[in-house]
Write a protein that holds these residues in place. Structure first.
Motif, PDB file in Angstrom:
ATOM      1  N   LEU A 103      -6.441 -12.282   3.932  1.00  0.00           N
ATOM      2  CA  LEU A 103      -5.165 -12.845   4.348  1.00  0.00           C
ATOM      3  C   LEU A 103      -4.851 -12.396   5.763  1.00  0.00           C
ATOM      4  CD1 LEU A 103      -3.131 -12.044   1.102  1.00  0.00           C
ATOM      5  CD2 LEU A 103      -4.390 -14.126   1.633  1.00  0.00           C
ATOM      6  N   GLY A 104      -4.226 -13.298   6.543  1.00  0.00           N
ATOM      7  CA  GLY A 104      -3.894 -12.990   7.924  1.00  0.00           C
ATOM      8  C   GLY A 104      -2.464 -13.356   8.245  1.00  0.00           C
ATOM      9  N   PRO A 105      -2.117 -13.372   9.542  1.00  0.00           N
ATOM     10  CA  PRO A 105      -0.735 -13.634   9.960  1.00  0.00           C
ATOM     11  C   PRO A 105      -0.163 -14.902   9.334  1.00  0.00           C
ATOM     12  CG  PRO A 105      -2.065 -12.986  11.828  1.00  0.00           C
ATOM     13  CD  PRO A 105      -3.009 -13.171  10.673  1.00  0.00           C
ATOM     14  N   GLY A 106       1.035 -14.775   8.801  1.00  0.00           N
ATOM     15  CA  GLY A 106       1.711 -15.898   8.151  1.00  0.00           C
ATOM     16  C   GLY A 106       1.416 -16.019   6.674  1.00  0.00           C
ATOM     17  N   ASP A 107       0.376 -15.338   6.196  1.00  0.00           N
ATOM     18  CA  ASP A 107       0.047 -15.351   4.772  1.00  0.00           C
ATOM     19  C   ASP A 107       0.879 -14.282   4.062  1.00  0.00           C
ATOM     20  OD1 ASP A 107      -1.934 -17.266   5.223  1.00  0.00           O
ATOM     21  OD2 ASP A 107      -3.534 -15.765   5.368  1.00  0.00           O
ATOM     22  N   GLY A 108       0.879 -14.338   2.766  1.00  0.00           N
ATOM     23  CA  GLY A 108       1.599 -13.342   2.001  1.00  0.00           C
ATOM     24  C   GLY A 108       1.180 -13.373   0.553  1.00  0.00           C
ATOM     25  N   PHE A 109       1.807 -12.515  -0.229  1.00  0.00           N
ATOM     26  CA  PHE A 109       1.523 -12.472  -1.656  1.00  0.00           C
ATOM     27  C   PHE A 109       2.706 -11.840  -2.369  1.00  0.00           C
ATOM     28  CE2 PHE A 109      -0.345  -8.805   0.388  1.00  0.00           C
ATOM     29  CZ  PHE A 109      -0.100  -7.734  -0.445  1.00  0.00           C
ATOM     30  N   PHE A 110       2.819 -12.144  -3.644  1.00  0.00           N
ATOM     31  CA  PHE A 110       3.890 -11.637  -4.493  1.00  0.00           C
ATOM     32  C   PHE A 110       3.275 -10.766  -5.569  1.00  0.00           C
ATOM     33  CE2 PHE A 110       6.377 -12.028  -8.417  1.00  0.00           C
ATOM     34  CZ  PHE A 110       7.602 -11.531  -7.982  1.00  0.00           C
ATOM     35  N   VAL A 111       3.843  -9.582  -5.776  1.00  0.00           N
ATOM     36  CA  VAL A 111       3.378  -8.684  -6.831  1.00  0.00           C
ATOM     37  C   VAL A 111       4.561  -8.388  -7.753  1.00  0.00           C
ATOM     38  CG1 VAL A 111       2.359  -6.441  -7.391  1.00  0.00           C
ATOM     39  CG2 VAL A 111       1.692  -7.612  -5.280  1.00  0.00           C
ATOM     40  N   PRO A 112       4.484  -8.828  -9.017  1.00  0.00           N
ATOM     41  CA  PRO A 112       5.558  -8.507  -9.971  1.00  0.00           C
ATOM     42  C   PRO A 112       5.610  -7.005 -10.236  1.00  0.00           C
ATOM     43  CG  PRO A 112       4.107 -10.222 -10.834  1.00  0.00           C
ATOM     44  CD  PRO A 112       3.445  -9.654  -9.621  1.00  0.00           C
ATOM     45  N   SER A 113       6.741  -6.544 -10.706  1.00  0.00           N
ATOM     46  CA  SER A 113       6.891  -5.119 -11.011  1.00  0.00           C
ATOM     47  C   SER A 113       5.855  -4.680 -12.041  1.00  0.00           C
ATOM     48  CB  SER A 113       8.303  -4.829 -11.526  1.00  0.00           C
ATOM     49  OG  SER A 113       8.546  -5.487 -12.738  1.00  0.00           O
ATOM     50  N   ASN A 114       5.420  -3.458 -11.882  1.00  0.00           N
ATOM     51  CA  ASN A 114       4.494  -2.781 -12.797  1.00  0.00           C
ATOM     52  C   ASN A 114       3.100  -3.406 -12.872  1.00  0.00           C
ATOM     53  OD1 ASN A 114       6.448  -0.781 -13.534  1.00  0.00           O
ATOM     54  ND2 ASN A 114       7.450  -2.393 -14.717  1.00  0.00           N
ATOM     55  N   VAL A 115       2.732  -4.234 -11.898  1.00  0.00           N
ATOM     56  CA  VAL A 115       1.379  -4.793 -11.842  1.00  0.00           C
ATOM     57  C   VAL A 115       0.587  -3.989 -10.805  1.00  0.00           C
ATOM     58  CG1 VAL A 115      -0.005  -6.805 -11.200  1.00  0.00           C
ATOM     59  CG2 VAL A 115       2.084  -7.104 -12.546  1.00  0.00           C
ATOM     60  N   PRO A 116      -0.498  -3.324 -11.225  1.00  0.00           N
ATOM     61  CA  PRO A 116      -1.292  -2.548 -10.275  1.00  0.00           C
ATOM     62  C   PRO A 116      -1.985  -3.449  -9.252  1.00  0.00           C
ATOM     63  CG  PRO A 116      -1.812  -1.929 -12.540  1.00  0.00           C
ATOM     64  CD  PRO A 116      -0.979  -3.183 -12.593  1.00  0.00           C
ATOM     65  N   TYR A 117      -2.011  -2.990  -8.022  1.00  0.00           N
ATOM     66  CA  TYR A 117      -2.674  -3.721  -6.946  1.00  0.00           C
ATOM     67  C   TYR A 117      -3.060  -2.744  -5.844  1.00  0.00           C
ATOM     68  CZ  TYR A 117       1.379  -3.211  -3.945  1.00  0.00           C
ATOM     69  OH  TYR A 117       2.374  -2.675  -3.169  1.00  0.00           O
ATOM     70  N   GLY A 118      -3.880  -3.200  -4.968  1.00  0.00           N
ATOM     71  CA  GLY A 118      -4.255  -2.457  -3.770  1.00  0.00           C
ATOM     72  C   GLY A 118      -4.882  -3.464  -2.831  1.00  0.00           C
ATOM     73  N   TYR A 119      -4.967  -3.125  -1.586  1.00  0.00           N
ATOM     74  CA  TYR A 119      -5.631  -3.988  -0.616  1.00  0.00           C
ATOM     75  C   TYR A 119      -6.267  -3.122   0.453  1.00  0.00           C
ATOM     76  CZ  TYR A 119      -1.059  -3.516   1.745  1.00  0.00           C
ATOM     77  OH  TYR A 119       0.092  -3.040   2.300  1.00  0.00           O
ATOM     78  N   THR A 120      -7.153  -3.728   1.231  1.00  0.00           N
ATOM     79  CA  THR A 120      -7.852  -3.026   2.293  1.00  0.00           C
ATOM     80  C   THR A 120      -7.457  -3.637   3.626  1.00  0.00           C
ATOM     81  OG1 THR A 120      -9.726  -2.684   0.802  1.00  0.00           O
ATOM     82  CG2 THR A 120     -10.141  -2.398   3.158  1.00  0.00           C
ATOM     83  N   PRO A 121      -6.883  -2.850   4.538  1.00  0.00           N
ATOM     84  CA  PRO A 121      -6.549  -3.377   5.857  1.00  0.00           C
ATOM     85  C   PRO A 121      -7.800  -3.850   6.585  1.00  0.00           C
ATOM     86  CG  PRO A 121      -5.487  -1.253   5.489  1.00  0.00           C
ATOM     87  CD  PRO A 121      -6.477  -1.454   4.381  1.00  0.00           C
TER      88      PRO A 121
END
Length: 183
Positions: free
Chosen positions: A100-118
């Motif tokens: 994902l890059g500029p202008g993109d996004g994502f939604f994470v509901p509460s209590n859902v595990p996630y992580g990402y790599t810059p």
């Protein structure tokens, strides 16, 4: 029927924003002993140099923070007790199989595990929440292999973090704002 008290018009300035830590908006859930040991190893190796988070705006029912994670920052799998909408301002990140890059996004509901790599230039991201404060809970799925990789990522990337620029600042330096030299 009495009208509910309305929040007054407010302006906020990034230069005046406290760090997330100073704002007190995020608290860590009880951390298992093994995870606490791994987090301390990362702190001792300089992980705190790889990110900056500022609380831009906060009031009951809404908060907005600005996060900058530098290239190779090892963000562990985690969750929060509040829904969050993320918007990428500059740079990039890898979330699962998606880049994902500029202008993109994502939604994470509460209590859902996630992580990402810059990405290679890091990532600058806005975090919108419907809560004034929230937790940070490490996922039990982040086992020993994750922590060893995270420590190696930190060692590999820490030398470049000192000179790193915010992705939006790096972009401005590449493309100055104002009239072009051609007129």
């Amino acid at each position: 029927m009495a009208q509910a008290e309305r929040t007054p018009f407010r302006i906020f300035r990034a230069a005046d924003a406290p760090s997330l830590e100073d704002s007190g908006a995020m608290h860590y859930e009880a951390i298992e002993e093994g995870v606490a040991t791994q987090v301390e190893r990362l702190r001792e190796a300089g992980i705190d140099d790889g990110h900056r988070v500022k609380m831009l705006f906060s009031m009951p029912g809404v908060s907005l923070s600005h996060s900058w994670f530098k290239c190779g920052f090892p963000l562990p799998l985690h969750s929060h007790d509040s829904d969050c909408l993320y918007y990428i301002v500059a740079g990039s990140l890898r979330l699962g199989t998606e880049t994902l890059g500029p202008g993109d996004g994502f939604f994470v509901p509460s209590n859902v595990p996630y992580g990402y790599t810059p990405g290679p230039d890091g990532v600058e991201i806005l975090e919108f929440r419907h809560d004034e404060s929230y937790n940070f809970r490490f996922s039990a799925k982040s086992g020993a292999p994750f922590w060893e990789r995270a420590l190696q990522q930190l060692r590999d990337n820490h030398p470049v973090w000192e000179k790193a620029l915010l992705p939006s600042e790096a972009l401005r330096r590449q493309r100055p704002i104002g009239p072009s030299p051609d007129g």
